[in-house]
Design an enzyme around this catalytic site. Sequence first.
Site: not given
Length: 747
Positions: A96-97
């Site tokens: 996600e990051d």
Amino acid sequence: MIQASAVPQKGEIDIDPKYRQQREDLLALCRDHLPAVDADMIRRAFRLSYWAHRNDWRESGEKYVSHPLRVASIVARDIGLDDTSVAAALLHDVVEDTELSLGLIEDEFGATMANIIDGLTKIEGVFTSQKLGQAENVRKLMLSMATDLRVILVKFADRLHNMRTIEALSRKKQLRKASETLNLFAPLAHRFGLFPIKSELEDLCFEILNPEAYAHIVERLEEMAEERDAYIAEFIDPLAEHLEEEGFTFTIKGRVKNVYSIHRKMERKNKPIDEIYDIFAIRVILQSDGPKGKEDCWRVYSLVTDLYKPLPERFRDFISVPKSNGYQSLHTTVFGPGGRRVEVQIRTQEMHEVAERGVAAHWKYKEGTENVDEEMERFLEWVRDLLENPEPEEATEFVKEFRLNLYDEEIYVFTPEGDLLTLPQGATPVDFAFKVHTEVGMQCIGAKVNGKMVPLSQELTSGDQVEIITSEKQSPSPDWINFVVTHKARSRIRKWTNEERRKAVELGKEVWAKAKDQAGLEISDQDLQGVAHDLKFPDLQQLFYEIGKGLYDPDELVESIKGTQSDGAAPDDEEVDEVALREQYEQFLDAAQQTEQQALVIDGEVQKDLAVNYASCCNPIPGDEVFGFVSKTGTVNIHRSSCRNASDLLVNQPDRILDVDWSHQKDVQFVAALRLMGEDRVGMVNDITTVISKNLKTNIRSITIDTEDGVFSGTIMLHVSDLEHLKRLIKRLKRIDGIQGVYRFKE
Ligand code: MN
């Protein structure tokens, strides 16, 4: 995108000793709580996470990796499933990051791990879209998570850590996160049987959402702590002695409810905290496994109730019938020292672990299944089955759990699309409709709450999903003003009603002018006012309004005026007679209705045993267009569709409306009443009764005649078989010499 070859291998990155230590602490937790630990996998997951997040920072100023580390600790300690989920927790934010790809995770950790991380990444998207809240959506969400249970378990841990560190966020973000968590994650955690996580989430949210109430409860709990502890000891000591004598191995302690549960209880009971008796419960946990464990729980129950008298109605056996999340325990409430009510929960260590760690604990105790994946698959199948084919009860409970009661003064409801709307307490579907859009409010004809038609006046509850049904032909009903609570709805309805009234009065005046001209009548406004008054209209405006709305027939007004003009004045005692007449009429109706019930066809079926009442506001007879309205007591009231109460009932309470037809039973007679007016002359009554009884074979029930100064007025109650019959009768009566008007009696 980062290639696998770019990821540093063991020893190639410098790990801050502080985090190296945290990694070792995590491993120690794993060894304490997990059945098996692949330390190498967890170290590799940590290294990859550390490296991937090397340039990321938490809002608190800490290195980002501290977050996955804590999440992994929660997974290890509080959920205690397996080492794969701990490793997944370490990696939960990398896709996600950071620039790491799912493919890389798969290369390094295999397909199972990649699947979990993929699920975690997707969930994040679902939760940030703000399109949640509806049970159906949640169910879909859970289905997608149900490909691997570990996805949602890691997500709980992630959310718990985010809530624990929420002070780093802005107030606005705090509020959003907290309400989302209270609305979704806490009930979900409950559903999965993760009791401590659910309780902590609730309290963290409650502290953000209602800081004053939270502080008050915490303060009172502290003030009462000493007294409470002393009481608990007084309760426990003799019991513990007995249990020891009987040879049980056990722990026993008093457990205080979480702050949010206490708050909910105070709200529900509408009592201050000092009057809530079950703020704590005594919990007995037995070191006794297998089938003997259940037996032992019952033995302990017997010992407890030997010592303290139980309240029989407060006993629950969740051992024989576990809760749907697997919870097992015996609950009983007894009178402790000083007659205080105390709840006692009795369970085995095994049941306790299920109670605390829910599904994760399930397979730990299953004998002969070494394979966690296999056991989990079996559980997931159960979850999928439950979600896809929920038992009606299960589904309602599921929806109920998503109801939140955050504030006294506000509720949260959802649009069919899942958008959240905030409304004041007491708000109704009409308030909701106006909140969505003025047009929606103006054209609202019905509402579904959680898929069910409800009256427009029904109070909404937090968590309700509301769907407004509109029609372009619809316009606001003036009655709405009696139940709406929002300013917008109130002012729009009022504005509309005033405007409508003005238009109807104008139209009424025009219609009257035409009717008057056609009849060749001359009447001054003042005289008309007098007539209006005699006809029980509060003023001329109301008369014109009712004519304009088609509620009052201008021809009837013409007749009335002709009547008064020939006589000079309306009879003085008319009012008294009307009252007496109505009483007499209603009495008669009551008696007559006993025999009339069989003639109705309600929702396609001939009704014999249903309590039916013919509405006295419109006295329907066969042939009339009618509908049924189910009263609060279950009686079906039959109204004419033209009844002036009809539109109100049909529009506002559509779910209580029944389709009613008249059956074709000619031998059944109905009561109708007629009002006759004319000249008083010799033989008039005889002419009337002859027409009725001889010509049309109608039975007269009663006849009341008044004459004054040569003017005759009478009311006749009679039995007719249907509307045709009544119409023929009216026609005949009108032909009688000297009769000026024959009307069907309305009230
Ligand atoms: Mn996270």
